[in-house]
Design a protein around this motif. Structure first.
Motif, PDB file in Angstrom:
ATOM      1  N   ALA A 142     -17.287 -20.120 -21.750  1.00 54.11           N
ATOM      2  CA  ALA A 142     -18.174 -19.261 -22.536  1.00 54.11           C
ATOM      3  C   ALA A 142     -17.392 -18.228 -23.343  1.00 54.11           C
ATOM      4  N   LYS A 143     -16.241 -17.805 -22.824  1.00 59.79           N
ATOM      5  CA  LYS A 143     -15.414 -16.819 -23.525  1.00 59.79           C
ATOM      6  C   LYS A 143     -14.161 -17.447 -24.127  1.00 59.79           C
ATOM      7  N   HIS A 144     -14.045 -18.759 -24.000  1.00 60.43           N
ATOM      8  CA  HIS A 144     -12.904 -19.494 -24.544  1.00 60.43           C
ATOM      9  C   HIS A 144     -11.598 -18.906 -24.038  1.00 60.43           C
ATOM     10  N   THR A 145     -11.530 -18.728 -22.717  1.00 61.20           N
ATOM     11  CA  THR A 145     -10.329 -18.190 -22.092  1.00 61.20           C
ATOM     12  C   THR A 145      -9.947 -19.037 -20.879  1.00 61.20           C
ATOM     13  N   ALA A 146      -8.710 -18.889 -20.476  1.00 58.27           N
ATOM     14  CA  ALA A 146      -8.240 -19.377 -19.177  1.00 58.27           C
ATOM     15  C   ALA A 146      -8.141 -18.149 -18.282  1.00 58.27           C
ATOM     16  N   ILE A 147      -8.768 -18.223 -17.106  1.00 56.43           N
ATOM     17  CA  ILE A 147      -8.910 -17.017 -16.292  1.00 56.43           C
ATOM     18  C   ILE A 147      -8.319 -17.198 -14.892  1.00 56.43           C
ATOM     19  N   HIS A 148      -7.596 -16.180 -14.445  1.00 57.86           N
ATOM     20  CA  HIS A 148      -7.180 -15.997 -13.056  1.00 57.86           C
ATOM     21  C   HIS A 148      -6.264 -17.096 -12.505  1.00 57.86           C
TER      22      HIS A 148
ATOM     23  N   TRP B  65      -1.120 -15.962 -13.406  1.00 56.20           N
ATOM     24  CA  TRP B  65      -1.515 -14.836 -14.260  1.00 56.20           C
ATOM     25  C   TRP B  65      -2.872 -14.324 -13.772  1.00 56.20           C
ATOM     26  N   PRO B  66      -3.094 -13.015 -13.822  1.00 58.64           N
ATOM     27  CA  PRO B  66      -4.400 -12.468 -13.495  1.00 58.64           C
ATOM     28  C   PRO B  66      -5.224 -12.272 -14.765  1.00 58.64           C
ATOM     29  N   ASN B  67      -6.526 -12.261 -14.603  1.00 61.65           N
ATOM     30  CA  ASN B  67      -7.447 -11.946 -15.694  1.00 61.65           C
ATOM     31  C   ASN B  67      -7.441 -13.041 -16.761  1.00 61.65           C
ATOM     32  N   ARG B  68      -7.698 -12.663 -18.026  1.00 60.39           N
ATOM     33  CA  ARG B  68      -7.983 -13.649 -19.069  1.00 60.39           C
ATOM     34  C   ARG B  68      -6.801 -13.886 -20.011  1.00 60.39           C
ATOM     35  N   LEU B  69      -6.693 -15.137 -20.444  1.00 56.52           N
ATOM     36  CA  LEU B  69      -5.733 -15.538 -21.463  1.00 56.52           C
ATOM     37  C   LEU B  69      -6.513 -16.147 -22.624  1.00 56.52           C
ATOM     38  N   ALA B  70      -6.431 -15.520 -23.791  1.00 58.99           N
ATOM     39  CA  ALA B  70      -7.222 -15.933 -24.956  1.00 58.99           C
ATOM     40  C   ALA B  70      -6.920 -17.370 -25.354  1.00 58.99           C
ATOM     41  N   ASP B  71      -7.971 -18.174 -25.417  1.00 59.93           N
ATOM     42  CA  ASP B  71      -7.893 -19.566 -25.874  1.00 59.93           C
ATOM     43  C   ASP B  71      -6.983 -20.427 -25.009  1.00 59.93           C
ATOM     44  N   GLY B  72      -6.535 -19.891 -23.882  1.00 62.11           N
ATOM     45  CA  GLY B  72      -5.653 -20.654 -22.997  1.00 62.11           C
ATOM     46  C   GLY B  72      -4.300 -20.960 -23.601  1.00 62.11           C
ATOM     47  N   LYS B  73      -3.949 -20.282 -24.681  1.00 61.82           N
ATOM     48  CA  LYS B  73      -2.713 -20.597 -25.403  1.00 61.82           C
ATOM     49  C   LYS B  73      -1.673 -19.500 -25.213  1.00 61.82           C
ATOM     50  N   TYR B  74      -0.414 -19.922 -25.208  1.00 65.65           N
ATOM     51  CA  TYR B  74       0.673 -18.948 -25.241  1.00 65.65           C
ATOM     52  C   TYR B  74       1.949 -19.643 -25.710  1.00 65.65           C
ATOM     53  N   ARG B  75       2.886 -18.841 -26.164  1.00 64.78           N
ATOM     54  CA  ARG B  75       4.191 -19.321 -26.605  1.00 64.78           C
ATOM     55  C   ARG B  75       5.244 -18.671 -25.723  1.00 64.78           C
ATOM     56  N   PHE B  76       6.101 -19.484 -25.130  1.00 61.86           N
ATOM     57  CA  PHE B  76       7.122 -18.954 -24.233  1.00 61.86           C
ATOM     58  C   PHE B  76       8.458 -19.616 -24.547  1.00 61.86           C
ATOM     59  N   ASN B  77       9.429 -18.783 -24.859  1.00 54.85           N
ATOM     60  CA  ASN B  77      10.763 -19.267 -25.224  1.00 54.85           C
ATOM     61  C   ASN B  77      10.708 -20.343 -26.307  1.00 54.85           C
ATOM     62  N   GLY B  78       9.843 -20.081 -27.299  1.00 53.09           N
ATOM     63  CA  GLY B  78       9.774 -20.952 -28.457  1.00 53.09           C
ATOM     64  C   GLY B  78       8.928 -22.192 -28.309  1.00 53.09           C
TER      65      GLY B  78
END
Length: 305
Positions: A83-89, A59-72
């Motif tokens: 510092a921004k609480h993200t997973a990046i790049h 994934w490019p750029n930022r993902l908020a809190d490093g969390k996501y839901r995929f196919n349930g």
């Protein structure tokens, strides 16, 4: 001798064009024509700074809190931008890649992304860097080797060089209808705005001046071949140009104001992205790779005078 921080170096050339591709991250360390930088490089004895030349996968750029839901199923990635609480790049910037199909004017870098905590999917990824009379072409190919669907996004992080000096005096030509607005604290999408008539309107070329940018743009104007362009003309009259094919609907422009003092506004990042920031959460532009499926994306750069 201690090897370079970016690992083994792979030089390719064509006429007066020269590029150096690196083992660490499979990225591009430099690209110049006739001794003039097209992409701002980093020194062979330094680590790649600020994502310079890196491939941004899956994934490019930022993902908020490093969390996501995929196919349930809920997934949690490491927070690589605490510092921004993200997973990046993505996950491949610091991994070793191997060179295959090396020729004088091109090299393909390849790696396997094995299932891991937060991304339990299985990808084969190859990036071909090729020089020709048309300049540099970068082709990224990803294949889902697993037996389940995988979420996927792709990006790259080149910095266009104005030649000598800062980008303030450089003339930018870039035509996009929509800017993706992001919040100032975490730079995550909060909406969109129309570009024409705003300070971000470069459909008619004009100097960058002191404008600060770190924004994704979409609804890109395209030529007859489906390519969208970013053109940066330096004070030497040479134009560093970057194009993306229609597999990249988003381009992020970054004027490098927040980098180390020696790097501030010395180049303009023009980042091809298949999806906007936070796509793993929003689903906006997210590619769903079915088992055995392959996706290919292409961008390039050149110098004109």
């Amino acid at each position: 001798m201690t090897p370079p921080p970016s690992g083994q170096q792979f030089s390719i050339s064509h006429g007066d064009q020269r590029a150096v591709i690196v083992e660490v991250g499979g990225g591009i360390r430099e690209f110049r024509v006739g001794g003039r930088d097209v992409l701002e490089p980093y020194d062979v004895q330094m680590m790649a700074d600020s994502g310079r030349g890196a491939a941004l996968i899956p994934w490019p750029n930022r993902l908020a809190d490093g969390k996501y839901r995929f196919n349930g199923v809920e997934h949690q990635l490491a927070l690589t931008e605490p510092a921004k609480h993200t997973a990046i790049h993505g996950l491949l910037r610091w991994r070793p890649w191997r060179a295959t199909d090396a020729q004088p004017n091109e090299v393909t870098m390849r790696t396997t992304l094995h299932p891991r905590k937060g991304y339990p999917f299985y990808l084969d990824v190859a990036i071909c860097y090729a020089l020709s009379d048309a300049g540099l072409t970068v082709t990224t190919t990803a294949t889902n080797l697993g037996d389940t669907e995988a979420p996927y996004g792709c990006g790259h992080h080149p910095y266009l060089s104005p030649g000598e000096g800062r980008i303030d005096a450089a003339v930018l030509h870039f035509d996009a209808a929509t800017r993706i607005r992001t919040d100032p604290e975490r730079q995550l999408p909060i909406g969109t705005e129309s570009v024409p008539g705003t300070p971000f309107d470069f459909a008619t070329p004009k100097p960058l001046g002191e404008l600060t940018m770190d924004h994704p743009f979409t609804d890109l104007a395209r030529d007859d071949e489906g390519r969208a362009w970013v053109r940066l003309r330096g004070t030497d009259g040479a134009v560093a140009e970057l194009w993306v094919d229609d597999s990249y609907p988003v381009l992020q422009l970054f004027t490098a104001d927040t980098l180390a003092p020696s790097r501030q506004r010395t180049s303009l990042a023009a980042e091809p992205m298949t999806c906007p920031p936070n796509a793993f959460q929003s689903g906006d532009g997210l590619i769903r790779l079915t088992p055995g499926a392959t996706v290919q994306t292409r961008w390039g750069a050149r110098l004109t005078r």
